[in-house]
Design a protein around this motif. Sequence first.
Motif, PDB file in Angstrom:
ATOM      1  N   ASN A  30      29.568 122.167  44.303  1.00  0.00           N
ATOM      2  CA  ASN A  30      29.228 123.588  44.224  1.00  0.00           C
ATOM      3  C   ASN A  30      28.317 123.913  43.046  1.00  0.00           C
ATOM      4  OD1 ASN A  30      30.769 125.558  46.228  1.00  0.00           O
ATOM      5  ND2 ASN A  30      32.037 123.762  45.873  1.00  0.00           N
ATOM      6  N   THR A  31      28.591 123.303  41.895  1.00  0.00           N
ATOM      7  CA  THR A  31      27.808 123.601  40.699  1.00  0.00           C
ATOM      8  C   THR A  31      26.374 123.127  40.839  1.00  0.00           C
ATOM      9  OG1 THR A  31      29.804 123.386  39.359  1.00  0.00           O
ATOM     10  CG2 THR A  31      27.695 123.309  38.185  1.00  0.00           C
ATOM     11  N   TYR A  32      26.194 121.977  41.473  1.00  0.00           N
ATOM     12  CA  TYR A  32      24.868 121.369  41.535  1.00  0.00           C
ATOM     13  C   TYR A  32      24.248 121.416  42.934  1.00  0.00           C
ATOM     14  CZ  TYR A  32      26.041 119.793  36.872  1.00  0.00           C
ATOM     15  OH  TYR A  32      26.404 119.761  35.549  1.00  0.00           O
ATOM     16  N   HIS A  33      24.884 122.176  43.823  1.00  0.00           N
ATOM     17  CA  HIS A  33      24.364 122.382  45.181  1.00  0.00           C
ATOM     18  C   HIS A  33      24.132 121.054  45.900  1.00  0.00           C
ATOM     19  CE1 HIS A  33      23.881 126.495  43.829  1.00  0.00           C
ATOM     20  NE2 HIS A  33      23.093 126.070  42.847  1.00  0.00           N
ATOM     21  N   ASP A  35      25.765 117.937  48.633  1.00  0.00           N
ATOM     22  CA  ASP A  35      26.651 117.714  49.766  1.00  0.00           C
ATOM     23  C   ASP A  35      27.932 117.043  49.268  1.00  0.00           C
ATOM     24  OD1 ASP A  35      27.283 117.423  52.665  1.00  0.00           O
ATOM     25  OD2 ASP A  35      27.161 115.299  52.143  1.00  0.00           O
ATOM     26  N   ILE A  36      29.087 117.629  49.569  1.00  0.00           N
ATOM     27  CA  ILE A  36      30.346 117.114  49.022  1.00  0.00           C
ATOM     28  C   ILE A  36      30.666 115.710  49.539  1.00  0.00           C
ATOM     29  CG2 ILE A  36      31.863 118.105  50.812  1.00  0.00           C
ATOM     30  CD1 ILE A  36      33.808 118.769  48.414  1.00  0.00           C
ATOM     31  N   GLU A  37      30.252 115.404  50.781  1.00  0.00           N
ATOM     32  CA  GLU A  37      30.501 114.058  51.305  1.00  0.00           C
ATOM     33  C   GLU A  37      29.666 113.018  50.559  1.00  0.00           C
ATOM     34  OE1 GLU A  37      32.882 113.203  53.376  1.00  0.00           O
ATOM     35  OE2 GLU A  37      33.456 115.326  53.336  1.00  0.00           O
ATOM     36  N   ASP A  38      28.434 113.408  50.178  1.00  0.00           N
ATOM     37  CA  ASP A  38      27.595 112.499  49.400  1.00  0.00           C
ATOM     38  C   ASP A  38      28.196 112.294  48.012  1.00  0.00           C
ATOM     39  OD1 ASP A  38      25.359 110.844  48.945  1.00  0.00           O
ATOM     40  OD2 ASP A  38      24.348 112.463  47.870  1.00  0.00           O
ATOM     41  N   VAL A  39      28.734 113.356  47.429  1.00  0.00           N
ATOM     42  CA  VAL A  39      29.401 113.251  46.123  1.00  0.00           C
ATOM     43  C   VAL A  39      30.563 112.265  46.214  1.00  0.00           C
ATOM     44  CG1 VAL A  39      30.779 114.486  44.393  1.00  0.00           C
ATOM     45  CG2 VAL A  39      28.724 115.557  45.357  1.00  0.00           C
ATOM     46  N   LYS A  40      31.353 112.382  47.269  1.00  0.00           N
ATOM     47  CA  LYS A  40      32.497 111.471  47.450  1.00  0.00           C
ATOM     48  C   LYS A  40      32.031 110.023  47.585  1.00  0.00           C
ATOM     49  CE  LYS A  40      35.576 114.775  49.796  1.00  0.00           C
ATOM     50  NZ  LYS A  40      36.229 115.108  51.084  1.00  0.00           N
ATOM     51  N   ARG A  41      30.977 109.814  48.371  1.00  0.00           N
ATOM     52  CA  ARG A  41      30.468 108.455  48.586  1.00  0.00           C
ATOM     53  C   ARG A  41      29.970 107.842  47.282  1.00  0.00           C
ATOM     54  NH1 ARG A  41      28.359 110.593  53.411  1.00  0.00           N
ATOM     55  NH2 ARG A  41      26.371 111.017  52.363  1.00  0.00           N
ATOM     56  N   GLN A  42      29.164 108.613  46.552  1.00  0.00           N
ATOM     57  CA  GLN A  42      28.603 108.090  45.311  1.00  0.00           C
ATOM     58  C   GLN A  42      29.687 107.861  44.258  1.00  0.00           C
ATOM     59  OE1 GLN A  42      25.616 106.974  44.992  1.00  0.00           O
ATOM     60  NE2 GLN A  42      24.948 107.694  46.995  1.00  0.00           N
ATOM     61  N   PHE A  43      30.668 108.731  44.211  1.00  0.00           N
ATOM     62  CA  PHE A  43      31.779 108.585  43.266  1.00  0.00           C
ATOM     63  C   PHE A  43      32.542 107.287  43.560  1.00  0.00           C
ATOM     64  CE2 PHE A  43      35.802 109.387  41.185  1.00  0.00           C
ATOM     65  CZ  PHE A  43      35.466 110.163  40.083  1.00  0.00           C
ATOM     66  N   ALA A  44      32.825 107.050  44.841  1.00  0.00           N
ATOM     67  CA  ALA A  44      33.559 105.836  45.242  1.00  0.00           C
ATOM     68  C   ALA A  44      32.758 104.583  44.912  1.00  0.00           C
ATOM     69  CB  ALA A  44      33.873 105.888  46.734  1.00  0.00           C
ATOM     70  N   LYS A  45      31.441 104.640  45.134  1.00  0.00           N
ATOM     71  CA  LYS A  45      30.594 103.469  44.841  1.00  0.00           C
ATOM     72  C   LYS A  45      30.546 103.203  43.341  1.00  0.00           C
ATOM     73  CE  LYS A  45      26.109 101.418  45.984  1.00  0.00           C
ATOM     74  NZ  LYS A  45      25.926 100.747  44.698  1.00  0.00           N
ATOM     75  N   LEU A  46      30.422 104.256  42.540  1.00  0.00           N
ATOM     76  CA  LEU A  46      30.385 104.095  41.090  1.00  0.00           C
ATOM     77  C   LEU A  46      31.694 103.519  40.565  1.00  0.00           C
ATOM     78  CD1 LEU A  46      28.574 107.421  40.133  1.00  0.00           C
ATOM     79  CD2 LEU A  46      27.702 105.118  39.722  1.00  0.00           C
ATOM     80  N   GLU A  47      32.811 103.971  41.167  1.00  0.00           N
ATOM     81  CA  GLU A  47      34.114 103.434  40.745  1.00  0.00           C
ATOM     82  C   GLU A  47      34.237 101.962  41.135  1.00  0.00           C
ATOM     83  OE1 GLU A  47      38.917 104.238  41.236  1.00  0.00           O
ATOM     84  OE2 GLU A  47      37.516 105.217  42.603  1.00  0.00           O
ATOM     85  N   LYS A  48      33.816 101.638  42.352  1.00  0.00           N
ATOM     86  CA  LYS A  48      33.895 100.254  42.833  1.00  0.00           C
ATOM     87  C   LYS A  48      33.051  99.321  41.971  1.00  0.00           C
ATOM     88  CE  LYS A  48      32.874  97.383  46.892  1.00  0.00           C
ATOM     89  NZ  LYS A  48      32.222  97.352  48.220  1.00  0.00           N
ATOM     90  N   ASP A  49      31.857  99.780  41.553  1.00  0.00           N
ATOM     91  CA  ASP A  49      30.955  98.953  40.751  1.00  0.00           C
ATOM     92  C   ASP A  49      31.332  98.926  39.270  1.00  0.00           C
ATOM     93  OD1 ASP A  49      29.553  98.427  43.040  1.00  0.00           O
ATOM     94  OD2 ASP A  49      27.966  99.891  42.651  1.00  0.00           O
ATOM     95  N   GLY A  50      32.327  99.723  38.897  1.00  0.00           N
ATOM     96  CA  GLY A  50      32.762  99.734  37.506  1.00  0.00           C
ATOM     97  C   GLY A  50      31.877 100.556  36.595  1.00  0.00           C
ATOM     98  N   ASP A  51      31.070 101.446  37.174  1.00  0.00           N
ATOM     99  CA  ASP A  51      30.218 102.307  36.354  1.00  0.00           C
ATOM    100  C   ASP A  51      30.976 103.514  35.829  1.00  0.00           C
ATOM    101  OD1 ASP A  51      27.822 100.792  36.597  1.00  0.00           O
ATOM    102  OD2 ASP A  51      27.638 101.513  38.655  1.00  0.00           O
ATOM    103  N   ILE A  52      32.068 103.874  36.507  1.00  0.00           N
ATOM    104  CA  ILE A  52      32.965 104.914  36.010  1.00  0.00           C
ATOM    105  C   ILE A  52      34.399 104.385  36.082  1.00  0.00           C
ATOM    106  CG2 ILE A  52      31.425 106.801  36.693  1.00  0.00           C
ATOM    107  CD1 ILE A  52      33.236 107.318  39.090  1.00  0.00           C
ATOM    108  N   PHE A  53      35.276 104.950  35.247  1.00  0.00           N
ATOM    109  CA  PHE A  53      36.635 104.414  35.154  1.00  0.00           C
ATOM    110  C   PHE A  53      37.600 105.529  34.770  1.00  0.00           C
ATOM    111  CE2 PHE A  53      39.859 102.132  32.426  1.00  0.00           C
ATOM    112  CZ  PHE A  53      40.556 101.571  33.492  1.00  0.00           C
ATOM    113  N   GLU A  54      38.769 105.502  35.421  1.00  0.00           N
ATOM    114  CA  GLU A  54      39.816 106.481  35.110  1.00  0.00           C
ATOM    115  C   GLU A  54      40.682 105.909  33.982  1.00  0.00           C
ATOM    116  OE1 GLU A  54      42.864 109.386  37.614  1.00  0.00           O
ATOM    117  OE2 GLU A  54      42.421 107.375  38.384  1.00  0.00           O
TER     118      GLU A  54
END
Length: 697
Positions: A30-33, A35-54
Amino acid sequence: MQAKKVILELLSKDGLSYSSTSNLFYFIANTYHLDIEDVKRQFAKLEKDGDIFEIKPGKWVALPTNEYVKGTFIGNARGYGFCQIDNSDEEDIFIAGNSQNGAIDGDRVIVKVLSQTDEGSDGKVVKIIKPVTKLVGVVERVGGNLFVEPDNNHIPCKVKLLKGGLKAKEDDRVVVELSRKNENLGGVVIEVLGKSDDVKACELAIIRDHNLYETFTAEVLEEVKKLPMEVKDYQKKGRVDLTDKVTFTIDGEDAKDLDDAVSIERIENGYILGVHIADVGEYVKYDTLVDEEAFNRGTSVYFPTSVLPMLPKELSNGICSLNENVERLTLSCIMTLDEDANVVSHKICESVIKSRARLNYTNVYKVLCGEKADEKTESVKEELFLMHEISKKIQEKKKRDGSLDFEVPEVQFIFDENGMAVDFEKRERNDAHRLIEDFMVLANQTVAKEYCDNDLPFVYRVHESPRKEKTESVIEYMKGLGIKTPGIPEEITPKYYQSLIKLCENQPYTETVNKVILRSMQKARYTNQCLGHFGLALKYYCHFTSPIRRYPDLTIHRIIKENLHKGIHGARKEELDDFAFEAGEQSSLTEKNADKCEREVDDLWKAYLMRDRVGEEFEGVVSSVTNFGIFVELPNTVEGMIKVEDLPDSGFLLFEKQLKLKGQKLVFSVGDKVVVKLTASNIYTRKIDFEFVKFVK
């Protein structure tokens, strides 16, 4: 790709905390206008590749941070390990045995840094992001069970064979698919390579250990079958027709993937030089299975007995190879040169050529030396003389600009009709090789400059300047040889390094000093930023000339084609820039893996050929010194070790900057000529052991 960039920017610095990822996705979209499905896909890929971490529930960060890093776990037979941090010059992080979280050598991991001191950093593995899934070793029986002893001695435990998979016997060398439960390693046999003492099984084991395969999936091959295997009329529309030009290829005699051809014309006040490169992008499109496979492989890998291609042979040796007397689609860089071989103008275009001849370096060199060659080479003799004329001018210019030319020898094996090595020697590099190298570098430079000047997305081949402390070590070593060296300038330039090389020309230690200088330099890599190439003394450089065997070349070919057809603007520009970065990162990793594998296979065959020469004496040069011994290199490129305890002296101290190992009576320095006796040559470890005999005066 925009979603990926936004996520990384938001999670950098201190990260973000959210009650749930759903809320986070909603906020970003919403903040950056987006597509929410694209956000989900990219988030999952970044987590899988270890570029982001919880780092804790609801708290996400982008890596690296001061506390968390991503890298490769390097194991040790003694149980501890290290994390080699991605794209960093920092020291590896020490990982104690109880902090590995089940990681084994080669795993891609996220590490939490626990402490940092002047002596180094300690950490613990908090997540394995890409585990090693296969392992190579020899089957042995322990009690009533079969185990595999890993070839990789950085893995300090045996792998228990589980039920299922292929049947294997004791002393078989096998590939095991791993299963990890509670940090215990088990696995099933998926490939039997041969007996443990079979040199070809050992070669294949090295290849598999680097996760390299010669075959492609049925799905990839099925996709290739749908591609045209001859040039069609519709593909030639809009292309520059160069089929009437005298073009030809020059390669090694055993090469099958011919991806570059050249042409030359003499004009008033200069020349027109054409470098014509296989248009692989016409056949390998974005987001296809073939493209995905090429991205994963990153490069073709070349061994003494075989090639593991980046693309299926129907492409690499077939429709994409610039074979003689057939039409082929190409991307051409056509350069107008002045009398001094400077590029005064150029054109990059889609083209179609028909190579007149498939030449090899041996016959081309004969012609350049004024000797009689085969009929095909003789037919383009005038063109070759003209090219040689230009090449010599380019080389003079390179010297003036500070380009560094290291004559570091490579090995060439000689095999019999059964594919067994019978001998090896230094690989010859002559004016025929240099001619093609000069033209390819010129095309690479020209293409890179155009796309950098126009601020378009691209993949560059970069080689950054050496760090000052590394240069200081070189100077210290050269002073130890009695060489009077110039002071280190504030900015270390290629011309400065060139001056160091010149100080050592035509000396007994020339080759050794070249290696010391070479080791002080940074590793070349691929990235989307134009950072220059130190070794070539160039501000602009890319790899444009080998799209059959290198993914960065294929990537920029497709960028060039898209730009030629419709231009690159707006969001597409950002999208391609992100992909150029990804392709550069991936290709740098695959290149490093391929280089290591090629070296290990070469070492295997060297060890195999030296086995029958145990007891013989050889003259060699001290190539390296360590606190545990010295390494000696022979003229045929074999390198072996003399352990410190086997040296005829005691009380040795290592003087690292001076590259000397000093005992109470004897001093061993890099570059010393010595006579050694071969005492052992082991094909399993690929190690060669020498015994010191005497110094050569």
